[in-house]
Every structure is written in C-alpha cells, then in structure tokens.
Design an enzyme around this catalytic site. Structure first.
Site, PDB file in Angstrom:
ATOM      1  CG  LEU A 112      41.615  81.819  45.651  1.00 30.82           C
ATOM      2  CD1 LEU A 112      42.109  82.051  47.061  1.00 30.82           C
ATOM      3  CD2 LEU A 112      41.380  83.137  44.977  1.00 30.82           C
ATOM      4  CG  HIS A 216      36.750  78.821  33.652  1.00 37.71           C
ATOM      5  ND1 HIS A 216      35.738  78.991  34.560  1.00 37.71           N
ATOM      6  CD2 HIS A 216      36.494  77.663  32.988  1.00 37.71           C
ATOM      7  CE1 HIS A 216      34.902  77.970  34.450  1.00 37.71           C
ATOM      8  NE2 HIS A 216      35.334  77.158  33.510  1.00 37.71           N
TER       9      HIS A 216
END
Ligand SMILES: NC(=[NH2+])NCCC[C@H](N)C(=O)O
Length: 327
Positions: A112, A216
């Site tokens: 994505l 992240h």
C-alpha cells in the site's frame, strides 16, 4: 518506477527494479485472467489513478497465498515462564523469538503506497478497502486467514536498529542489501543464514528490544486502517526489521462484512441529501475496478450513483456491483 522510488528503503515489496516491477504487472494480469497453475499463486496488483488527471497516484496488492512458491519466514514471540521454588519463589516471564513459517497458505495484503500529495481525502482507504472488495468478489481465490506485514523502524539511510543488533551478525551485510535480496531472490539466502535457535529478547541491546513489533512512522496510518478493518498484532514480527505482522480471519474483514451486492442505476445523487459516500466495485474478474462514489440506496438491492462512476468502472446501468457505505 516512480512509486517504487518514492517509497524509499525498507519498502520491500516495491524495489526500484524495472524487470521485477514489469514481472509483477505481468503476474497480476495472469492472476486476474486466471492463467495460473494454482489459484494460490495469484499476485494481484491494484493501481490507483486520479480520474481527473489520469496520473497514477498509488497502489496496493493482494498475494493469494504466501510461502507457496518461496519460503515465508517470521519471528514468533513466545513467552517462557521462569519459576524456581529453590531460588526463593522466583517467578517471572521471558520472551524469545522463534523462526517460524506457520503462515504458509495465508493471504497477504500489502504494497500500500500513495504519493504524498494524495494522502488524506480517502485515497488511502480506497487503496486499502478495494483489496477486500476484490476478495469479496471471489472469496475462493484467497485463504481463510489474511495477514499484513508492516515496515519496521528503519531510518532514511536504511539503518534498522533490529537488524544492526541481530540480523547483521548472521548475514554480514547491510539491511538494505538483505532487504533487496529478499525482494529479488527466492530467499534461499534466508534459509541458509538465519539463526536456527531461539533468540532470547533480554539478550538483545535495548535499541533493538525497543523496536520489536513497532512500525515505521510512515506506516502508522496504514496500521490504523488495518486495525479498523479487524487486523490484530499476532505476536509475530519481521525477521529483518522487527516490524509487526497483523492478521485476521477473512470472514471477519469489516469491509467485506459491511458490503453488499446491488443493481446500480444512474441518477442525480449530488442534490440528494440521503446519498452517502462509499465505494463501488465491479465485483468481477478479470476486470475488477473500484472507486469512491456518492451512493443513494433505493431498496435493499438497488442503488443509484452518478453517470461518471459508470464510465470510471466501465459498467452499464443495471449492472450488479458491490457497494460499501461509510457510516
Ligand atoms: N524486511 C524484510 N525484507 N524481511 C525479510 C522477508 C520476510 C518475509 N516475511 C518473507 O519471508 O518473505
């Protein structure tokens, strides 16, 4: 290639490599057209375009079955109870990382990515949810369990604290090199070099322990969307960067549960106060498409949307589609 470059280091599934990306597009076409030896080989890639400009602005993907054509490894976090009466009723827990490939055969959603100027405005949701609408159109093509791996903590130079403290000892290379190899080879090098015995978490330096199961900062939005959808952290992390793996049963996916098939007609929905924002998909293969739309539900099985949606999805009034309405 532009999306691959923009996605940066650690975005394993979008390597900056024209040959690999071409091959992915070809594989995706084969999957949509059912030109596969086995249905589990399906690697579906959805590209998002801005219908006003024609610009490609993002992508997302579904892999029907992981670990089928190449091994799929993760670390499972197990908890070991420590107890000793002889030591004065000492009792505590310790975690250890165990190399597993228990997700073989599960479906994976991933890849994505959106250009920065197209984040917000529902584009991320469209990229994420269109995958579940695609699964709803042909559930038999996918596994019972669905997982997603989120990118772990890695800085802009490709330095991963988890890798530096653990992987590097066994691979003797930089994270970016190992990551590149895992995206571009059959992963034999992982079988060859991964540590074979459990790793006690307490023996790792604090900077590595701290990032186990953490994603992240760029992945926080994606993580929230996955949680909204029903995915949960499965006590499993990436073997290189320690990023979290989340999973859920396909039948529990919220978008699938809340979607339904209707006959779609054209009409004026812009002026209607009852029309709602949502998604429409063609609900078929090979020409699966999905877009955002303003939708007015008439009866249980009839809905109305504006004419341009029919052009975008290349369908005709009266066609059956799958809709999902925002609550
Ligand atoms: N961040 C990474 N490149 N990790 C290595 C690949 C791990 C992945 N689960 C696989 O086995 O394919």
């Amino acid at each position: 290639m532009e999306l691959a470059e923009l996605s940066g280091p650690g975005f394993t599934s979008l390597p900056v490599d024209e040959g690999i990306l071409k091959d992915r597009l070809k594989k995706s076409e084969d999957a949509f057209h059912s030109r596969l030896q086995r249905i589990e080989y399906g690697k579906y890639l959805l590209m998002m375009d801005n219908t006003e400009t024609g610009e490609v602005v993002g992508c997302s993907a579904v892999k029907a079955g992981v670990g089928i054509d190449q091994p799929f490894f993760n670390y499972r976090i197990i908890t070991l109870a420590q107890a000793s009466h002889a030591a004065g009723n000492l009792r505590f827990d310790m975690d250890a990382l165990v190399l597993t490939n228990e997700y073989v055969g599960c479906t994976e959603v991933g890849t994505l990515f959106l250009k920065a100027n197209h984040r917000g405005g529902g584009a991320g949701r469209l990229a994420a949810q269109s995958r579940y609408l695609m699964m709803a159109a042909a559930p038999d093509r996918f596994g019972e369990k669905v997982l997603a791996e989120l990118r772990g903590v890695v800085d802009e130079n490709g330095m991963s604290p988890f890798w530096e403290c653990l992987g590097r000892h066994f691979f003797r290379m930089d994270f970016t090199e190992a990551d590149r190899l895992s995206a571009t080879t059959d992963n034999q090098f992982i079988c060859d070099l991964m540590p074979k015995y459990p790793v006690y978490v307490d023996l790792l330096p604090p900077e590595a322990r701290e990032v186990i199961g953490r994603c992240h900062s760029d992945g926080v939005g994606a993580y929230k969307l996955l949680q909204w959808e029903g995915f949960e952290f499965d006590r499993t992390v990436d073997i290189f960067d320690g990023g979290p793996l989340v999973a859920t049963q396909k039948r529990h996916l919220r978008t699938i549960q809340e979607s339904r098939v209707v006959k779609l007609e054209a009409g004026d929905v812009e002026s209607s106060t009852e029309a709602r924002k949502g998604l429409v998909s063609t609900d078929k293969y090979p020409d699966f498409r999905a877009c955002q739309a303003q939708i007015l539900c008439q009866e249980d099985d009839v809905a109305i949307t504006s004419k341009d949606i029919f052009e975008q999805l290349k369908i005709k009034p009266g066609d059956k589609v799958r809709i999902w309405l925002r609550s």
